[in-house]
Design an enzyme around this catalytic site. Sequence first.
Site, mmCIF file in Angstrom:
data_model
loop_
_atom_site.group_PDB
_atom_site.id
_atom_site.type_symbol
_atom_site.label_atom_id
_atom_site.label_comp_id
_atom_site.label_asym_id
_atom_site.label_seq_id
_atom_site.Cartn_x
_atom_site.Cartn_y
_atom_site.Cartn_z
ATOM 1 N N ASP B 175 0.832 -1.206 0.000
ATOM 2 C CA ASP B 175 0.000 0.000 0.000
ATOM 3 C C ASP B 175 0.866 1.255 0.000
ATOM 4 O OD1 ASP B 175 -2.975 -0.647 0.335
ATOM 5 O OD2 ASP B 175 -2.103 -1.951 1.843
ATOM 6 N N SER B 176 1.877 1.261 0.830
ATOM 7 C CA SER B 176 2.709 2.465 0.939
ATOM 8 C C SER B 176 3.435 2.757 -0.365
ATOM 9 C CB SER B 176 3.728 2.310 2.070
ATOM 10 O OG SER B 176 3.066 2.146 3.302
#
Lengths: 407, 407
Positions: B175-176
């Site tokens: 996600d990051s």
Amino acid sequence: MAGATGPLSGMTVLELCHFIAGPYCTRLLADMGATVIKIETPGEGDPIRTWGEKVDGRSLWWSVHARNKKSVTVNVKDPRGRDIVLNLVKRSRIVVENYRPGQIERWGLGPDVMAAANPRCVLVRISGYGQTGPNRDAPAFGVIGEAMGGMRYLTNHPADMTDLPSVRVGFSIGDSIAGMYGAMAALAAVHEQDNAEVPTFRTIDVALTESVLSLLEGCLPEFGKLGMVREPQGSRLATASPSNAYPTKDGAWVLIAANSNPLFARLSALMKQPELAKDPRFLGNHERVQNMDAIDRIIGDWTRAIESAELVRLLAEAQIPATKIFTIEDIAADKQFLARGMIQKVPDPYFKDELLHPGAMPIISGFDRAAAVRWTGPDVGEHTGDVLGELGLSADEIAALKKDGVV
Amino acid sequence: MAGATGPLSGMTVLELCHFIAGPYCTRLLADMGATVIKIETPGEGDPIRTWGEKVDGRSLWWSVHARNKKSVTVNVKDPRGRDIVLNLVKRSRIVVENYRPGQIERWGLGPDVMAAANPRCVLVRISGYGQTGPNRDAPAFGVIGEAMGGMRYLTNHPADMTDLPSVRVGFSIGDSIAGMYGAMAALAAVHEQDNAEVPTFRTIDVALTESVLSLLEGCLPEFGKLGMVREPQGSRLATASPSNAYPTKDGAWVLIAANSNPLFARLSALMKQPELAKDPRFLGNHERVQNMDAIDRIIGDWTRAIESAELVRLLAEAQIPATKIFTIEDIAADKQFLARGMIQKVPDPYFKDELLHPGAMPIISGFDRAAAVRWTGPDVGEHTGDVLGELGLSADEIAALKKDGVV
């Protein structure tokens, strides 16, 4: 802009880099259309040219790592070489360097010199520990930075499951993340300059260790406030169940994320054990987390008897999020990646063959992902003549510099 | 720009996001000075508000994850709510959304609508598999995207060392990384607009799976050209030795990277076994890689008798790159992180305490890292009145919208 291959078409980026983090930063900019000029020492050039699998001595990684870049050889330790680099700084919007802190200053190419030559420029400096602080001069190894940033500790099974150490993510992830931060912040500073009456030269200081640490979610406030040290959780989530990797008949692993009540009910039905969804041990997520070992054993006993392809098909039919854990072979055959042009077949003139490249990141409307790969990793100094010619040097002048080992 | 806290001061960013990837993207922009307006559904707001460790029901992660953002509640399904969002689009330079593909279109807030309202704007869309392709509608789970992108397979010990599955990196790394690509590409498109006579609205399509795959170095060309499937290597490097994690007397692990001849000679001397450097099995890197198990056993037998702090001190004295594998407790005490302001003590008014936050990434000259954290994660809708007021709504109008559940 005719022939623009990305939003950065028309921007010149100067790369004073070697190895991974800095060159990854500039490759991201190159993939978005920038003209990247990579400075290499005359001779063997960047060590990555020989890393990874090779064909006839040529690295396949290099084809990707240096794509879309121009290679120019310059000996920056020679005053004439240093002047050439400074001339290129004047024409560049972004300069990226990843030598040891202090190295470019010793070459007479520190931020003050660059700022005086071109105030409308951003210098990105990528290093293991940053440009300041007591540890700045320590040798920077990616794996050590990842360990200091907290990634390595958390990439492990829980302590009661194995005596083996935590593992490295099997590629240079810390370097890449540092490179990404460099590209992002450089463009933020470029935007500031674009909108300022008088542009300010900016220096961006990216530490690999900090790049990794920045991703650790709530770990810092949880430790500071509660003294809680986050521990590794292995292949599963600590707070939701079942979500784990399960073995299959053909020796692969399949991830199944059935960690909601409706998903778990569907999985139970699929396993032909519908009573599990009503079992008091597995009634809600809280109960399932308490009884994770039991639920994982039951699911694993079921998956172990099924081939991975069939298992994934069954789970998809039942609308339960799942995937085989992909190898690069699975990736290269994946319909979704192929449909979106994430796997490009790129003619590489040095290999005299089409190579598989990852697509440029990300997709930007109005630009063609396939066109983003303009050429593959070049030979050492392949563009020296062209670029020096653009600086106004004659063929004779270039030949003289070559003879003296300056370029 | 008075009081500017970063290069994006003065830029407005609209966040139509929940969970991790989209909000991480906007937080990066907020940390660089942008004004981020986060739209939340009236009521409980973003689920991350309850994730991770909590104090009195308040998540510590939230303090970091939503810092520097304004929270505005809007029910976008109500036509009045949708109009408010569209008004905010008109004032925004970047909009970030991470709902399922097609969701914002169903709200009447698709890219065409946004482009018509504000052509000088960039829409970032972050999803599991991207906005196109056969898999675009599949539910997006971070762990599944990481597995499809090839990270999970490579995060493991070699097959002959363990029967356990590969592990998850212990935080939401996919996600990051997707969020980082979104921020980077948005700023590239902003630059293009800044320099265009007529700005073109751009939509950026970031897939989590592709974000992960993009980091896999030479894996794709190596597979395509040679049929080589990269395999996990556990805690060590496959091509350089010794570089591994070694156990210590106090049960910690220390990484040692002594994978050059001079480093290995220094390590051999430090272990009081100087003859190892002359042993034919360990003479060069090639020989050491062939005899990795033997060399790792010898080093492990030595380290096991020494406390980790003493071991790290000895290795530092001998100038051999090494580190303890840091827990969050080690990180919080690290002199280098502290010296560079990477660990900030931030007053959080909701916790009525100072919390530890990671510093804004990266350091940019002329801006103060400590000043970059302007406030901590806000309450649901805390800024609704302020922001709607800026849109020209009166207190009575806002009160009426509140009564109707629109905001």
